[in-house]
Motif scaffolding. Structure first.
Motif, mmCIF file in Angstrom:
data_model
loop_
_atom_site.group_PDB
_atom_site.id
_atom_site.type_symbol
_atom_site.label_atom_id
_atom_site.label_comp_id
_atom_site.label_asym_id
_atom_site.label_seq_id
_atom_site.Cartn_x
_atom_site.Cartn_y
_atom_site.Cartn_z
ATOM 1 N N THR A 114 88.193 14.697 50.078
ATOM 2 C CA THR A 114 89.463 15.370 49.821
ATOM 3 C C THR A 114 89.302 16.171 48.536
ATOM 4 O O THR A 114 88.650 15.724 47.590
ATOM 5 C CB THR A 114 90.622 14.372 49.659
ATOM 6 N N LYS A 116 91.413 18.520 45.656
ATOM 7 C CA LYS A 116 92.645 19.017 45.071
ATOM 8 C C LYS A 116 92.418 20.441 44.614
ATOM 9 O O LYS A 116 91.600 20.709 43.730
ATOM 10 C CB LYS A 116 93.084 18.148 43.893
ATOM 11 N N MET A 117 93.163 21.389 45.221
ATOM 12 C CA MET A 117 92.981 22.802 44.928
ATOM 13 C C MET A 117 93.686 23.181 43.619
ATOM 14 O O MET A 117 94.469 22.395 43.059
ATOM 15 C CB MET A 117 93.526 23.644 46.084
ATOM 16 N N THR A 119 96.033 25.140 43.332
ATOM 17 C CA THR A 119 97.467 25.236 43.612
ATOM 18 C C THR A 119 98.173 23.888 43.554
ATOM 19 O O THR A 119 99.399 23.816 43.615
ATOM 20 C CB THR A 119 97.693 25.844 45.009
ATOM 21 N N GLY A 120 97.377 22.800 43.492
ATOM 22 C CA GLY A 120 97.941 21.451 43.529
ATOM 23 C C GLY A 120 97.865 20.823 44.906
ATOM 24 O O GLY A 120 98.062 19.610 45.050
ATOM 25 N N GLU A 121 97.598 21.635 45.932
ATOM 26 C CA GLU A 121 97.471 21.137 47.300
ATOM 27 C C GLU A 121 96.184 20.321 47.438
ATOM 28 O O GLU A 121 95.154 20.654 46.861
ATOM 29 C CB GLU A 121 97.434 22.324 48.260
ATOM 30 N N THR A 122 96.221 19.241 48.216
ATOM 31 C CA THR A 122 95.035 18.452 48.506
ATOM 32 C C THR A 122 94.642 18.688 49.956
ATOM 33 O O THR A 122 95.474 18.552 50.866
ATOM 34 C CB THR A 122 95.281 16.954 48.255
ATOM 35 N N VAL A 123 93.359 19.042 50.176
ATOM 36 C CA VAL A 123 92.903 19.377 51.522
ATOM 37 C C VAL A 123 91.675 18.545 51.853
ATOM 38 O O VAL A 123 90.965 18.054 50.968
ATOM 39 C CB VAL A 123 92.558 20.884 51.629
ATOM 40 N N SER A 125 87.902 18.399 53.180
ATOM 41 C CA SER A 125 86.807 19.364 53.120
ATOM 42 C C SER A 125 85.479 18.623 53.026
ATOM 43 O O SER A 125 85.419 17.457 52.629
ATOM 44 C CB SER A 125 86.970 20.286 51.908
ATOM 45 N N ARG A 184 85.922 27.343 51.406
ATOM 46 C CA ARG A 184 87.199 27.292 52.119
ATOM 47 C C ARG A 184 87.712 28.714 52.279
ATOM 48 O O ARG A 184 87.840 29.456 51.300
ATOM 49 C CB ARG A 184 88.218 26.438 51.367
#
Length: 210
Positions: A114, A116-117, A119-123, A125, A184
């Motif tokens: 996982t 954390k981008m 932007t604060g978003e967690t994706v 990957s 990404r």
């Protein structure tokens, strides 16, 4: 405007400074750059020319070359200063290194990470973990807008523009540390582990091709 910059890629050099206790050459033997190998390996997908866009007259370009059958990377860097703050007009100063700033060796691929981008978003990957070694490479600038001086044994570069003056002291990094790479949406991200986690990472910096 005064700045202190780190030689090389930001996430790698930040880790090196943390591991080695600060900037400056450690006296370690420069890393060996393996001859280019075009075979496909886990790090081959990161090869290419990348940058972080215009940042107040400045564009830093990183060229990544896959080596050792794609299990290693060699990273070179060029810094260009433009006449105008939005990076238009003439290039008035160019900084280059005599050798690659960082070489990286693949350790493993964490397929279910996982991240954390910024932007604060967690994706979710896949992250390729590497052992990165900085060579202690030294930069030299040439151009109509740049001059230099040595203060306390460190070179300070001065860039004079119509709208501002920028001075930079670029710290030299040597040593080894671990970091990670992920792609990404066609963009490259340098990541660091969150705490001692083996699967959770946070983005340190973002690059686009070109």
């Amino acid at each position: 405007m005064k700045q202190i910059k780190l030689a090389g890629l930001s996430v790698i050099t930040a880790m090196l400074l943390s591991a080695c206790g600060g900037g400056g050459s450690s006296g370690s033997t420069p890393a060996t750059v393996t001859p280019v190998d075009t075979s496909t390996g886990p790090l081959s997908k990161y090869a290419g020319v990348w940058n972080q866009g215009c940042q107040n007259h400045e564009i830093d370009t990183t060229t990544i070359t896959a080596t050792s059958a794609g299990s290693a990377l060699s990273m070179s860097q060029k810094i260009e200063f433009y006449e105008n703050a939005n990076c238009t007009g003439a290039i008035v100063a160019t900084g280059t290194y005599a050798s690659p700033v960082v070489v990286a060796q693949h350790i493993r691929t964490e397929a279910n990470a996982t991240v954390k981008m910024l932007t604060g978003e967690t994706v979710a990957s896949s992250v390729d973990l590497v052992n990165a070694t900085a060579n202690g490479a030294v930069i030299n600038f040439v151009g109509s807008a740049v001059s230099s001086s040595v203060v306390n044994g460190k070179t300070t570069w001065k860039f004079v523009f119509k709208d501002t003056t920028i001075t930079q002291t670029i710290e030299i990094s040597s040593g080894s540390a671990q970091g990670g790479f992920t792609l990404r949406n066609g963009e490259l991200f340098f990541v660091q582990a969150i705490g001692s986690s083996a699967t959770a990472f946070a983005v340190d910096s973002r690059y686009v091709r070109g």
